[in-house]
Design a protein around this motif. Structure first.
Motif, PDB file in Angstrom:
ATOM      1  N   PRO A  15      58.986  90.162  39.555  1.00 51.51           N
ATOM      2  CA  PRO A  15      59.320  91.755  39.528  1.00 51.51           C
ATOM      3  C   PRO A  15      57.444  91.962  38.981  1.00 51.51           C
ATOM      4  CG  PRO A  15      59.942  91.104  37.009  1.00 51.51           C
ATOM      5  CD  PRO A  15      60.388  89.499  37.667  1.00 51.51           C
ATOM      6  N   GLU A  16      56.409  91.706  38.254  1.00 55.04           N
ATOM      7  CA  GLU A  16      55.030  92.531  38.336  1.00 55.04           C
ATOM      8  C   GLU A  16      54.723  92.089  39.714  1.00 55.04           C
ATOM      9  OE1 GLU A  16      54.059  92.731  34.897  1.00 55.04           O
ATOM     10  OE2 GLU A  16      55.769  93.044  33.937  1.00 55.04           O
ATOM     11  N   ILE A  17      54.521  90.913  40.594  1.00 55.69           N
ATOM     12  CA  ILE A  17      53.147  90.216  41.381  1.00 55.69           C
ATOM     13  C   ILE A  17      54.509  89.280  41.961  1.00 55.69           C
ATOM     14  CG2 ILE A  17      52.601  88.000  39.718  1.00 55.69           C
ATOM     15  CD1 ILE A  17      50.240  88.226  40.678  1.00 55.69           C
ATOM     16  N   SER A  18      53.917  89.436  43.580  1.00 52.54           N
ATOM     17  CA  SER A  18      54.735  88.026  44.412  1.00 52.54           C
ATOM     18  C   SER A  18      54.058  87.206  44.041  1.00 52.54           C
ATOM     19  CB  SER A  18      53.955  88.996  46.025  1.00 52.54           C
ATOM     20  OG  SER A  18      52.535  88.599  45.916  1.00 52.54           O
ATOM     21  N   GLY A  19      54.241  86.126  44.540  1.00 48.17           N
ATOM     22  CA  GLY A  19      53.900  84.849  44.929  1.00 48.17           C
ATOM     23  C   GLY A  19      52.823  84.218  45.392  1.00 48.17           C
ATOM     24  N   THR A  25      61.021  78.910  47.159  1.00 47.69           N
ATOM     25  CA  THR A  25      60.918  79.907  47.789  1.00 47.69           C
ATOM     26  C   THR A  25      62.790  80.210  48.619  1.00 47.69           C
ATOM     27  OG1 THR A  25      60.450  82.592  48.234  1.00 47.69           O
ATOM     28  CG2 THR A  25      59.747  80.408  49.265  1.00 47.69           C
ATOM     29  N   ALA A  26      62.990  81.333  48.391  1.00 40.80           N
ATOM     30  CA  ALA A  26      64.460  81.132  50.125  1.00 40.80           C
ATOM     31  C   ALA A  26      63.528  82.118  51.397  1.00 40.80           C
ATOM     32  CB  ALA A  26      65.593  82.123  48.923  1.00 40.80           C
ATOM     33  N   MET A  68      58.307  81.980  54.659  1.00 38.10           N
ATOM     34  CA  MET A  68      56.315  82.333  53.938  1.00 38.10           C
ATOM     35  C   MET A  68      55.829  81.431  54.187  1.00 38.10           C
ATOM     36  SD  MET A  68      56.809  85.441  52.616  1.00 38.10           S
ATOM     37  CE  MET A  68      55.788  85.020  51.545  1.00 38.10           C
ATOM     38  N   ARG A  69      56.111  79.906  55.189  1.00 42.43           N
ATOM     39  CA  ARG A  69      55.355  78.603  54.760  1.00 42.43           C
ATOM     40  C   ARG A  69      54.030  78.842  54.457  1.00 42.43           C
ATOM     41  NH1 ARG A  69      56.634  73.773  54.377  1.00 42.43           N
ATOM     42  NH2 ARG A  69      55.173  72.309  55.537  1.00 42.43           N
ATOM     43  N   GLU A  99      62.123  75.023  50.270  1.00 40.53           N
ATOM     44  CA  GLU A  99      62.503  76.455  50.312  1.00 40.53           C
ATOM     45  C   GLU A  99      63.951  76.050  49.641  1.00 40.53           C
ATOM     46  OE1 GLU A  99      65.219  77.550  54.281  1.00 40.53           O
ATOM     47  OE2 GLU A  99      64.097  75.925  54.244  1.00 40.53           O
ATOM     48  N   LYS A 100      64.560  77.077  48.947  1.00 43.15           N
ATOM     49  CA  LYS A 100      65.760  77.241  48.373  1.00 43.15           C
ATOM     50  C   LYS A 100      66.426  77.434  49.219  1.00 43.15           C
ATOM     51  CE  LYS A 100      63.575  79.939  44.905  1.00 43.15           C
ATOM     52  NZ  LYS A 100      64.078  81.388  43.904  1.00 43.15           N
ATOM     53  N   PRO A 101      67.719  76.437  49.007  1.00 47.12           N
ATOM     54  CA  PRO A 101      67.485  75.101  47.797  1.00 47.12           C
ATOM     55  C   PRO A 101      67.367  74.190  48.394  1.00 47.12           C
ATOM     56  CG  PRO A 101      69.815  75.879  49.196  1.00 47.12           C
ATOM     57  CD  PRO A 101      69.335  76.921  49.608  1.00 47.12           C
TER      58      PRO A 101
END
Length: 64
Positions: A2-6, A26-27, A31-32, A45-47
């Protein structure tokens, strides 16, 4: 998160702990390239299956 991006967290980690190996989980498969470009050691990658996580962590430990 919620407060910062990955990616922002990854960039902060790379600045404060440049030798710390980071695996981004991440899902969002698109973003790779950004994650690897920002310094992630690997990308999952999730899952993702537990055996894939274990193999990734073992490989990283072997490289350390």
């Amino acid at each position: 998160m919620p407060e910062i991006s990955g990616l922002d967290l990854l960039r902060r980690l790379r600045t404060s702990h440049p030798d710390l190996p980071v695996v981004v989980v991440t899902a969002f498969p698109d973003m790779r390239d950004q994650a690897i470009g920002a310094g992630a050691r690997d990308f999952l990658e999730k899952p993702c299956a537990p055996d894939r996580i274990e193999a990734t962590l073992r490989r990283m430990l072997d490289e350390a």
